[in-house]
Design a protein around this motif. Structure first.
Motif: not given
Length: 515
Positions: A439-445, A468-476, A498-507
């Motif tokens: 997380e220190t490197m990804a800085k995803s928050d 692992v389940r991550l949530a950010k900005g209404g996206r899970v 983290l890569n899924r959060l970053h992905s531009k693919a329609e999710r």
């Protein structure tokens, strides 16, 4: 001759509404191909009007699937129905599924429509859908909480307009079996043209009765069940396909119904859906759980050894579990590996994918003396998920130190968009320290809302599977990682999320308020 029970799978539509379970087009297509191998009668591929991504997913599935009917959901309006019809253009067999809420609560508070307006919109929607296909399904959303007189009025009208399937939705899982079965029976008896359509049930599991309610509907005359692999779905999930199928098949003496399902494909489908969505299957889950055919009691073990059906009402092989669990080791060759993939119903698209999977297998076999079917399924699923992601974070190396009385430390090196970066951190444990370094490197928050660990097989050599389940900005999003080292598995899972959060693919998952 026995009646046919139609299995309508909505894993790709309703199942996708689980938090973090939304899928890319490629992932949906892979699951659809497995559902076709399972010989599902109808595949609800998505909600074509919801987004461009969902439209493309439905279209890709309609263009590819040939042995199952492909269906798209639509609200009861011309725009949604036209979009569904466009996505389904090339389907060999297609269905448009349109819906509108019919309960007083939904009509007043959500739709802000009168009963007469809802009646008219339902009728006209089916009439419009019939312009594109003669296979039209209509669902009264929140049907189990709707006024019976009003339901009769609406359903008689949509059948008159040409609906070939009418589906009673227990949208919020409120029904109980006796009352739900009585509702289906009453509707079929009271509606004059009820014999002109197939009756269907779609039940949610909020009170843990989705399968029981669905089967009660079947006993009352429903001949289609809407369900999902592993019971996947929003809130507490949907009716589990594997449980309905095996209940009807195992108790054929009671139900007297035929099924077109190839039940040996159930476990491969379960593993695929679990791997792609990041929703692990609980060990005591009926039919597909790791303990579903395990016997710990000495009395049970003795009985099974003497006569299998003393404690087993189904054969593990019949749902896709292998009779011989230990299959390969580090001396096994490429041909033996390919044959085992074939036996497990795993179809890789190219020789390049087979070679990559074989290399992962050899790497695993170097540290694990016995390779089980579950290990192979996990490594192939893990490979497929990562192959389809445009990873901006990749694990290069990692190490940890943990000693009693000392604070655990971790050192992680990542490849981040074309460059290597290394961070050392401390944490409450080696997993915590490792994920903090990432997380220190990804800085995803991003907020971690779930961290779970399951052993893929038994014994201390077992691979650990981490979700692992991550949530950010209404996206899970969910991420899954498997490895004999649970700390490495944790890092893989976190990076996948983290890569899924970053992905531009329609999710994005825009489906709300559906049956």
């Amino acid at each position: 001759m026995a009646d046919k029970l139609i299995i309508f799978d909505t894993t790709l539509r309703d199942g996708e509404q689980s938090p973090g379970a939304s899928m890319t087009r490629e992932e949906k297509l892979r699951i659809a191909k497995q559902l076709e191998k399972l010989r599902v009668d109808v595949i609800e591929a998505g909600f074509a009007a919801a987004s461009n991504g969902d439209f493309e997913s439905v279209k890709a599935i309609a263009d590819t699937i040939r042995d199952s009917t492909v269906c798209s959901l639509s609200r009861a309006n011309d725009r949604d129905i036209s979009r569904a019809a466009e996505a389904l253009t090339n389907a060999r067999s297609k269905r448009i599924h349109t819906f509108i809420a019919t309960s007083a609560l939904h009509m007043e508070k959500k739709l802000r429509m009168t009963p007469d307006q809802v009646y008219e919109q339902a009728r006209l929607a089916v009439r419009f859908a019939r312009k594109f296909t003669d296979n039209v399904e209509f669902s009264p959303e929140d049907g189990s909480r709707s006024d019976v007189d009003f339901l009769c009025r609406v359903l008689e009208a949509v059948i008159d307009e040409g609906a070939t399937t009418v589906n009673i939705a227990d949208t919020v899982g409120y029904a109980v079996p006796e009352l739900f079965g009585e509702l289906i029976r009453t509707l079929r008896e009271r509606i004059p043209n009820s014999d002109k359509a197939v009756w269907s049930v779609h039940c949610h599991n909020d009170l843990g009765m989705a399968v029981a309610n669905s089967l009660a509907g079947v006993m009352a005359g429903a001949r289609q069940v809407e369900c999902t692999i592993n019971g996947l779905g929003e809130r507490a999930g949907n009716t589990a396909l594997e449980e309905v199928v095996m209940a009807v098949r195992t108790r054929s003496d009671f139900f007297g119904l035929e099924l077109g399902i190839d039940s040996t494909q159930i476990v491969p489908a379960s593993r695929l859906v679990s791997g792609i969505t990041g929703f692990p299957v609980q060990p005591n889950k009926a039919v597909v759980g790791a303990n579903a055919f395990a016997h710990a009691s000495g009395i049970h073990q003795d009985g099974v050894l003497k006569q299998r059906n003393t404690y087993e009402i189904m054969r593990a092989e019949d749902v896709g579990w292998a009779a011989n669990k230990i299959v390969l080791g580090k001396l096994s060759g490429r041909n033996a590996f390919k044959q085992r993939l074939q036996d497990l119903g795993i179809a890789l698209e190219s020789e390049q994918e087979v070679n990559a999977a074989f290399q992962r297998f050899k790497d695993l076999a170097d540290g694990k003396s016995e390779i089980y079917d579950e290990d192979i399924q996990a490594l192939v699923s893990d490979q497929s998920v990562h192959a389809e992601q445009d990873d901006y974070l990749r694990l290069v190396s990692m190490g940890q130190s943990s000693e009693m009385g000392e604070q655990p430390k971790a050192r992680v090196t990542l490849w981040i968009e074309g460059r290597e970066e290394t961070v050392e951190t401390t944490g409450n444990g080696p997993v915590d320290a490792t994920l903090k370094a990432i997380e220190t490197m990804a800085k995803s928050d991003a907020e971690m809302t779930l961290y779970s660990v399951n052993a893929i097989t038994g014994g201390t050599e077992a691979q650990g599977e981490v979700t692992v389940r991550l949530a950010k900005g209404g996206r899970v999003v969910n991420g899954v990682g498997a490895d004999p080292d649970i700390i490495v598995a944790s890092a893989k899972a976190y990076l996948a999320a983290l890569n899924r959060l970053h992905s531009k693919a329609e999710r994005l998952n825009p489906q709300n308020g559906t049956p």
